[in-house]
Design an enzyme around this catalytic site. Sequence first.
Site, mmCIF file in Angstrom:
data_model
loop_
_atom_site.group_PDB
_atom_site.id
_atom_site.type_symbol
_atom_site.label_atom_id
_atom_site.label_comp_id
_atom_site.label_asym_id
_atom_site.label_seq_id
_atom_site.Cartn_x
_atom_site.Cartn_y
_atom_site.Cartn_z
ATOM 1 N N GLY A 1 -14.353 17.238 -8.524
ATOM 2 C CA GLY A 1 -12.916 17.183 -8.297
ATOM 3 C C GLY A 1 -12.292 16.211 -9.266
ATOM 4 O O GLY A 1 -12.971 15.360 -9.821
ATOM 5 N N GLY B 1 -8.594 13.876 -10.257
ATOM 6 C CA GLY B 1 -7.281 13.403 -9.834
ATOM 7 C C GLY B 1 -6.652 12.626 -10.959
ATOM 8 O O GLY B 1 -7.273 12.414 -11.995
ATOM 9 N N PHE C 1 -6.007 9.550 -11.073
ATOM 10 C CA PHE C 1 -6.590 8.240 -11.310
ATOM 11 C C PHE C 1 -8.095 8.214 -11.330
ATOM 12 O O PHE C 1 -8.690 7.207 -11.622
ATOM 13 C CB PHE C 1 -6.068 7.242 -10.282
ATOM 14 C CG PHE C 1 -4.669 6.896 -10.600
ATOM 15 C CD1 PHE C 1 -4.396 5.893 -11.515
ATOM 16 C CD2 PHE C 1 -3.627 7.625 -10.062
ATOM 17 C CE1 PHE C 1 -3.098 5.610 -11.861
ATOM 18 C CE2 PHE C 1 -2.332 7.336 -10.408
ATOM 19 C CZ PHE C 1 -2.065 6.322 -11.311
ATOM 20 N N LYS D 1 -16.173 8.493 -6.472
ATOM 21 C CA LYS D 1 -14.883 8.555 -7.143
ATOM 22 C C LYS D 1 -14.865 7.468 -8.211
ATOM 23 O O LYS D 1 -15.121 6.305 -7.925
ATOM 24 C CB LYS D 1 -13.766 8.317 -6.126
ATOM 25 C CG LYS D 1 -12.392 8.456 -6.745
ATOM 26 C CD LYS D 1 -11.321 8.552 -5.668
ATOM 27 C CE LYS D 1 -9.987 8.868 -6.295
ATOM 28 N NZ LYS D 1 -9.027 9.387 -5.345
ATOM 29 N N ASP E 1 -1.093 11.242 2.646
ATOM 30 C CA ASP E 1 -1.347 12.347 1.733
ATOM 31 C C ASP E 1 -2.113 13.478 2.411
ATOM 32 O O ASP E 1 -3.096 13.989 1.887
ATOM 33 C CB ASP E 1 -2.105 11.833 0.502
ATOM 34 C CG ASP E 1 -1.869 12.707 -0.725
ATOM 35 O OD1 ASP E 1 -0.961 13.556 -0.673
ATOM 36 O OD2 ASP E 1 -2.589 12.549 -1.721
#
Lengths: 433, 336
Positions: A13, A15, A17, A35, A127
């Site tokens: 995935g 994003g 940031f 992440k 979110d």
Amino acid sequence: MGVQDYEIHGCVGKGTFGDVYKANSIKDNSIVAIKVIHLDDTTEDINVLIQEIQFLSGLRSSYITKYLETFINGMSMWIVMEYCGGGSCGDLLKCHKKLNEEVTAYIIRDVLRGLVYLHGQKKVHRDIKSANILLTIDGKIKLADFGVSGEITMTQLKRNTFVGTPFWMAPEVITRQKSGYNEKADIWSTGITTIELVTGSPPLSEHNPLKILFEIPKKKPPVLTGIQFSENIKDFVKYCLIKDPTKRPSSSSLLHHKYVTNIKRHVNLIQLIEQKDKWYKKYHITKKPKHELNFEESTSEKVHWNFDSTRKLSPMQQTLIEDLNNLHRPYQSHKVDEEMDADSNSSSSNSINNSAVTPTSKTPISSPLPNNVNYNEVFKYCLERVKLRAKSVETRITVNNLMNNIHQYELDQPGLSEAIIEEILKLDHLLQR
Amino acid sequence: MSFLFKRNPRTPQELIKNLNESIEKIDLSNDNHRKYQDECSKYLKQIKIILHGDDEIEPQPDQITLLAQEIYQTDCLYYLTKYLSNLDFDSRKDVAILFSTLLRRKISNKSPTVDYLISKNEILILLMKNQEVQEIGLICGSILRDCIKFEIINDFILNNKYFWNYFNYVQNEIFEIATDSFTTLHDLLTIHKKLVSEFLADNYDYFTKNINKLIQSKNYVTKRQSIRLLSEIVLTRSNQFFLNKYFDDTINLKLIMMLLSDKSKNLQIEGFHIFKFFIAKPKKSQKILDILIKNKDNFIEFFEKFDLSSFNDSNSIDEKDYILNEIKKLPDIERL
């Protein structure tokens, strides 16, 4: 604890940031999600990020992806989380286009359970959307990606730079300051997500997100219409999308709504996940990271600061020592002084066999210069510098002649340059005593 | 709530007595530890209701007084701190809430809890020591930060030898422990301005050595946070003494110059915001001047390329221009 504990499998995935990677934890052979956030890309106070991680580490709920650890690798931050092998509800939508009401109710119920826990901890997710609702391989629902991304999204919004898609945002989030909204914002987003899951997209998504951003607060709340939908889901959505946050119900009271209490026992999420995986495989959809993973630190050119604060050294000696550094030879200038102080007898190793001058080994003060420096180069370099400092053309010509002569002398009498430099350094050494 | 009282009628005194007894019985190596953990959890929830009330009842001032007195008299806070890691996950959070609520309680402008903690300072020392213990470090940190809102406690901690452990804690390999300790360290050195200025003046050498070590850390976050902290300290007007001394020391200048040439853009900027003090300081020591002069060309080349435009901060750009100008005014290195 660090990069060496994980084996990166691939990007799952991405994003604004940070990209998310699937990885294997070597310690206990488990699969995790990592992440990776590039810390030097943002000038924002990193304390915000740190506070969020600390908060994450204090959460324990089966409806929220479990935080495992964080570490710093170079200039990036690696946040290790529980891996949800089933992908996100957003992924499900990509394959199945829309989900039926029962499946949606099952998902939304667990979202509400996660929110009850989160809101009990005085935390707003900020979110909620299908892409942030993850599925484990055995069909459990977990909320993900709050805080860490949410805070940043909000600060970005304030700075009018890039904004994540605002279709899920509650009106009060858009109109008011950060402090001006509370956990009720998540309820609105849950309502929008419910619509998204059963229709395939959030309301108004046909518009440009930046243009619609300031329309949302002015418009009437979206409604779910169509005979294919039950009264229960329409009513549920209506409650979630009450414009006044004080009148909007809480997550715990919504858990009593008929839409989520009337769930049949068997909702076959696993089947939907498997179909989705096959579909992804068939179309060879793979996710590519936005940033390359960088294990090697990039090397940038360094400034050669002059840190010598002793006043006795003349500028010439300064330049000499400093410039020795610049020669492309393994040589450490700061060692010169240290070794000069040491009462060393080992200088014989420096003697060059074909030297035209006596090696320094018999002199009381030894100056063991490393023998892998080309002293002819040192001289040339120094004289070049002197030439730059020359005020008149005549001086420059003289220096040039000197350079040529020195070069010639060194060829005639190998070792001459070394001897001269040794003497200069010795003199310096004596002066400093 | 009322059903709890019916089934288990208790006065605040009894409640605290039972809590103290149960908490000592928790032995994590014993299978029955869950039973005592659950008891503690239940008592702590009841305490929370006495203090904060719930949907049904409002908190009763006389009950709160009785509860607080019993807590001080039986050293309940000491036992809660000592056995914090034996409690379950949620109970530890309740302990933090208990501390915070008691600290805020005031009787005629005095905080009895603060007086108690100062007299029974083992609790504060335990909280400091446990900052680096996994599982409870963050709770201890948050309790301690609540405590140091009171100057007298901040004073006690700054002058305790365990304070210096924080410079190690902030380098702990567990990210949360390291960063939480940093938050505490930051608070200890920024909240009570007068106290801190005296502390920095008295401990200049040791403090400088320690903060400089952090600035040289290999960990990006530690580095960035410690430079920020130093910036905040030198920007505080009352820390004038520290400021004068810090910007007279060539070791510090070298350190900050290294930051200017760091490969991280953010660290360069942070470094710049400290470096500017060396240049702007009206009376510079000779040694500092020497280094500045010797690097004049380096600086000019560096600052002409130093790009702050991506940071959208016109102040910094003005400051950079000012610094560059000041550097250009420095005398040239002596000629042959």
